[in-house]
Design an enzyme around this catalytic site. Structure first.
Site, short mmCIF file in Angstrom:
data_model
loop_
_atom_site.label_atom_id
_atom_site.label_comp_id
_atom_site.label_asym_id
_atom_site.label_seq_id
_atom_site.Cartn_x
_atom_site.Cartn_y
_atom_site.Cartn_z
N ILE A 1 -29.93 -1.03 -30.88
CA ILE A 1 -28.85 -1.83 -31.10
C ILE A 1 -28.17 -1.20 -32.00
O ILE A 1 -27.34 -0.31 -32.31
CB ILE A 1 -28.84 -3.30 -32.54
N ARG B 1 -37.97 -9.69 -31.91
CA ARG B 1 -39.19 -10.93 -31.28
C ARG B 1 -39.31 -10.07 -29.54
O ARG B 1 -39.03 -8.95 -28.57
CB ARG B 1 -38.76 -11.61 -31.04
N ASN C 1 -40.32 -9.34 -41.44
CA ASN C 1 -38.13 -8.36 -41.56
C ASN C 1 -38.00 -8.59 -43.06
O ASN C 1 -37.31 -7.61 -43.78
CB ASN C 1 -37.34 -9.65 -41.00
N ASN D 1 -33.09 -10.36 -37.55
CA ASN D 1 -33.20 -12.12 -37.27
C ASN D 1 -34.34 -12.30 -38.25
O ASN D 1 -35.63 -11.55 -38.86
CB ASN D 1 -33.72 -12.07 -35.97
N HIS E 1 -28.10 -19.10 -35.79
CA HIS E 1 -28.71 -18.25 -34.81
C HIS E 1 -30.04 -18.35 -33.83
O HIS E 1 -30.92 -17.91 -34.13
CB HIS E 1 -28.66 -16.84 -35.09
#
Ligand code: PYR
Length: 320
Positions: free
Chosen positions: A14, A83, A96, A121, A176
């Site tokens: 990302i 994940r 995280n 996440n 989310h």
């Protein structure tokens, strides 16, 4: 006028895609940070060499030193572990959370005036923890999820109705996670609500129900196909839309994980809701009227986020 500065914390898939998009759009110069030595430097060098081909002048640098994010206007956080097939986003919480602690402290020390967008996440809990660790104002820390989830919903609706994605507007609220709430009543093709399109015979309730379910599992569908990680193109594009709205004071109305202070009956947590993003960060949380089904769905989603926030407080006593 000096160029804006965009710091990207995390140089994975990302992070790299964010750097490329930010440079292509010339949103500003880009600093790509990661703890892995060589990775942000290598990606920055590779991306810099796109400049002559694609015609951008943005400077892209890689670093392992938080001091280099100093003065950033926007920070986008992707650091942490994605994940793998069979995992839920919630399985990433413990590992995280530790990452958010060091990122939050880095931001607090070096770039306390930035607008921060979190992608890590489980999103709604991580953005809450990042805000706590960084101490930034709540309107300057926001989570990216609703733009992505709505983009997934809009894609499937455009395919269903055989129309351009540009003519589809859709809304996904809540956390989310599997409990997110795609709101069919607020989703339209050029202003025509989806329930009306069903009445017009353009689709059926069963097919729209299946699209709602596919949207909620949209991230997992990509993970199952990739097998080695999670989605990155659409998450990056979504965060860039949010950054652009802030940097250019566009005042776009975007579904984001925003800090709620009584709105939607939620106090002191981040949940996905429509917000206005402009030069002051999250300038407004927009409360829309929901029918009973959407309200009940949103409550389930809020309760799921509440459990994750409680788990964060149980792991790190400074959050309690
Ligand atoms: C997703 O693809 O939904 C992520 O959360 C990255």
């Amino acid at each position: 006028m000096a160029r804006k500065k965009i710091a990207l914390i995390g140089a994975g898939n990302i992070g790299g895609t964010l750097a490329h998009l930010a440079a292509q759009k010339e949103l500003g110069d880009v600093v790509l940070f990661d703890i892995a030595e060589g990775v942000p430097q290598g990606k920055a060098l590779d991306l810099s060499q796109c400049g002559p081909v694609e015609g951008f002048d943005a400077q892209i640098t890689g670093t392992n030193d938080y001091a280099d994010i100093a003065g950033a206007d926007v920070i986008i956080v992707t650091a942490g572990v994605p994940r793998k097939p069979g995992m839920s986003r919630d399985d990433l919480l413990g590992i995280n959370l530790k990452v958010m602690k060091s990122v939050g402290e880095g931001i607090k020390t070096h770039a306390p005036d930035a607008f921060v967008i979190c992608i890590t996440n489980p999103l709604d809990a991580m953005v809450w923890a990042l805000r706590e660790f960084s101490g930034l104002p709540h309107n300057k820390v926001v989570g990216m999820a609703g733009v992505l989830d709505s983009a997934r919903f809009s894609t499937f609706l455009a395919w269903e109705f055989g129309v351009s994605v540009r003519d589809v507007t859709s809304f996904v609220l809540g956390g989310h996670g599997d409990t997110m709430v795609p709101v069919v009543e607020y989703s339209t093709v050029k202003g025509i609500p989806v329930p009306d399109l069903i009445k017009m015979g353009k689709s059926t309730q069963e097919r729209i129900d299946a699209i709602v379910k596919r949207t909620a599992g949209g991230g997992g569908e990509v993970v199952a196909l990739l097998k080695t990680g999670s989605a990155f193109y659409a998450p990056a594009a979504s965060a860039i839309a949010m950054a652009e709205s802030y940097l250019l004071d566009q005042k776009r109305v975007l579904p984001c994980a925003a800090y709620l202070d009584g709105q939607y009956g939620v106090d002191g947590m981040y949940v996905g809701v429509p917000v206005k993003i402009g030069a002051d960060g999250v300038e407004e949380v927009i409360e829309i009227a929901l029918n009973d089904t959407a309200k009940a769905g949103l409550q389930v989603s809020i309760d799921a986020v509440k459990e994750l926030v409680a788990a964060c407080k149980g792991i790190d006593e400074t959050l309690a």
